[in-house]
Design a protein around this motif. Structure first.
Motif, PDB file in Angstrom:
ATOM      1  N   LEU A   3       5.869  15.913  53.696  1.00 16.92           N
ATOM      2  CA  LEU A   3       5.095  16.680  52.719  1.00 16.92           C
ATOM      3  C   LEU A   3       4.460  15.717  51.732  1.00 16.92           C
ATOM      4  CD1 LEU A   3       7.605  19.563  51.980  1.00 16.92           C
ATOM      5  CD2 LEU A   3       5.755  19.519  53.633  1.00 16.92           C
ATOM      6  N   GLU A   4       3.171  15.843  51.569  1.00 14.64           N
ATOM      7  CA  GLU A   4       2.431  15.002  50.629  1.00 14.64           C
ATOM      8  C   GLU A   4       2.213  15.776  49.337  1.00 14.64           C
ATOM      9  OE1 GLU A   4       1.271  11.884  51.118  1.00 14.64           O
ATOM     10  OE2 GLU A   4       1.910  11.702  53.199  1.00 14.64           O
ATOM     11  N   SER A  11       0.593  19.524  43.546  1.00 18.97           N
ATOM     12  CA  SER A  11       1.190  20.578  44.354  1.00 18.97           C
ATOM     13  C   SER A  11       1.522  20.016  45.740  1.00 18.97           C
ATOM     14  CB  SER A  11       0.237  21.767  44.480  1.00 18.97           C
ATOM     15  OG  SER A  11      -0.933  21.386  45.156  1.00 18.97           O
ATOM     16  N   THR A  12       2.341  20.722  46.488  1.00 20.87           N
ATOM     17  CA  THR A  12       2.785  20.257  47.788  1.00 20.87           C
ATOM     18  C   THR A  12       1.732  20.571  48.844  1.00 20.87           C
ATOM     19  OG1 THR A  12       5.056  20.698  47.144  1.00 20.87           O
ATOM     20  CG2 THR A  12       4.642  20.399  49.468  1.00 20.87           C
ATOM     21  N   CYS A  13       1.392  19.582  49.654  1.00 22.36           N
ATOM     22  CA  CYS A  13       0.451  19.764  50.760  1.00 22.36           C
ATOM     23  C   CYS A  13       1.221  19.623  52.068  1.00 22.36           C
ATOM     24  CB  CYS A  13      -0.669  18.727  50.714  1.00 22.36           C
ATOM     25  SG  CYS A  13      -1.751  18.914  49.322  1.00 22.36           S
ATOM     26  N   HIS A  17      -2.944  20.579  56.283  1.00 22.67           N
ATOM     27  CA  HIS A  17      -3.661  21.210  55.181  1.00 22.67           C
ATOM     28  C   HIS A  17      -4.151  20.129  54.234  1.00 22.67           C
ATOM     29  CE1 HIS A  17      -2.328  25.302  56.166  1.00 22.67           C
ATOM     30  NE2 HIS A  17      -1.207  24.702  56.553  1.00 22.67           N
ATOM     31  N   GLY A  18      -5.145  20.448  53.466  1.00 21.30           N
ATOM     32  CA  GLY A  18      -5.628  19.513  52.462  1.00 21.30           C
ATOM     33  C   GLY A  18      -6.701  18.589  53.005  1.00 21.30           C
ATOM     34  N   ILE A  19      -7.261  17.798  52.136  1.00 21.03           N
ATOM     35  CA  ILE A  19      -8.334  16.879  52.456  1.00 21.03           C
ATOM     36  C   ILE A  19      -7.864  15.487  52.087  1.00 21.03           C
ATOM     37  CG2 ILE A  19     -10.693  16.231  51.910  1.00 21.03           C
ATOM     38  CD1 ILE A  19     -11.104  19.200  51.125  1.00 21.03           C
ATOM     39  N   THR A  20      -8.028  14.536  52.992  1.00 24.72           N
ATOM     40  CA  THR A  20      -7.629  13.167  52.727  1.00 24.72           C
ATOM     41  C   THR A  20      -8.854  12.350  52.362  1.00 24.72           C
ATOM     42  OG1 THR A  20      -5.822  13.345  54.289  1.00 24.72           O
ATOM     43  CG2 THR A  20      -6.454  11.145  53.642  1.00 24.72           C
ATOM     44  N   ALA A  35      -5.543   5.824  50.072  1.00 17.76           N
ATOM     45  CA  ALA A  35      -5.800   7.155  50.611  1.00 17.76           C
ATOM     46  C   ALA A  35      -5.133   8.167  49.690  1.00 17.76           C
ATOM     47  CB  ALA A  35      -5.254   7.284  52.021  1.00 17.76           C
ATOM     48  N   ARG A  36      -5.888   9.163  49.325  1.00 17.29           N
ATOM     49  CA  ARG A  36      -5.353  10.192  48.433  1.00 17.29           C
ATOM     50  C   ARG A  36      -5.485  11.535  49.115  1.00 17.29           C
ATOM     51  NH1 ARG A  36      -8.328   8.043  43.016  1.00 17.29           N
ATOM     52  NH2 ARG A  36      -7.026   6.231  42.752  1.00 17.29           N
ATOM     53  N   VAL A  37      -4.453  12.309  49.039  1.00 16.92           N
ATOM     54  CA  VAL A  37      -4.506  13.661  49.570  1.00 16.92           C
ATOM     55  C   VAL A  37      -4.906  14.564  48.432  1.00 16.92           C
ATOM     56  CG1 VAL A  37      -3.194  15.534  50.597  1.00 16.92           C
ATOM     57  CG2 VAL A  37      -2.761  13.190  51.285  1.00 16.92           C
ATOM     58  N   VAL A  38      -6.049  15.201  48.587  1.00 20.93           N
ATOM     59  CA  VAL A  38      -6.498  16.174  47.603  1.00 20.93           C
ATOM     60  C   VAL A  38      -6.098  17.526  48.136  1.00 20.93           C
ATOM     61  CG1 VAL A  38      -8.475  17.100  46.376  1.00 20.93           C
ATOM     62  CG2 VAL A  38      -8.394  14.690  46.937  1.00 20.93           C
ATOM     63  N   GLY A  39      -5.503  18.346  47.300  1.00 23.49           N
ATOM     64  CA  GLY A  39      -4.857  19.579  47.727  1.00 23.49           C
ATOM     65  C   GLY A  39      -5.739  20.556  48.453  1.00 23.49           C
ATOM     66  N   PHE A  40      -5.121  21.599  48.919  1.00 24.76           N
ATOM     67  CA  PHE A  40      -5.824  22.597  49.693  1.00 24.76           C
ATOM     68  C   PHE A  40      -6.619  23.544  48.813  1.00 24.76           C
ATOM     69  CE2 PHE A  40      -2.726  25.760  48.551  1.00 24.76           C
ATOM     70  CZ  PHE A  40      -1.567  25.040  48.385  1.00 24.76           C
ATOM     71  N   GLN A  41      -6.475  23.426  47.508  1.00 22.94           N
ATOM     72  CA  GLN A  41      -7.251  24.273  46.612  1.00 22.94           C
ATOM     73  C   GLN A  41      -8.642  23.679  46.435  1.00 22.94           C
ATOM     74  OE1 GLN A  41      -5.049  24.474  43.003  1.00 22.94           O
ATOM     75  NE2 GLN A  41      -3.418  25.693  43.874  1.00 22.94           N
TER      76      GLN A  41
END
Length: 90
Positions: A3-4, A11-13, A17-20, A35-41
């Motif tokens: 979980l990222e 928030s938990t991604c 799901h989500g955009i990298t 690399a950053r995981v930007v949430g699914f919102q």
């Protein structure tokens, strides 16, 4: 299952799901933000593209932590037989 955390709102991604966001050098460096995981919102992604600081956006966890809005330990009041109040954390 790994979980990222969303870089912007924390928030938990979940996987899939989500955009990298990957930098131009295509290197993944965990500590320096490669690399950053930007949430699914969509609001996380939009604010990330506008280069907003998460510490200045009121609904993010970084803002709430920095301005003392997060509750570290919930307190409940219990009454003793003597009638004085003590705070007990569970």
């Amino acid at each position: 299952m790994r979980l990222e955390k969303c870089w912007f709102c924390s928030s938990t991604c979940y996987p899939g799901h989500g955009i990298t966001f990957v930098r131009n050098d295509s290197k993944v460096r965990r500590n320096t933000g490669g690399a950053r995981v930007v949430g699914f919102q969509s609001k996380c992604h939009a604010n990330f593209k506008m280069k907003r600081n998460p510490r200045k956006v009121a609904w993010t966890k970084a803002y709430r932590h920095g301005h003392g809005k997060e509750l570290s330990e919930p307190h409940t009041v219990s009454m003793l037989s003597a009638g004085r109040r003590t705070y007990v954390s569970f």
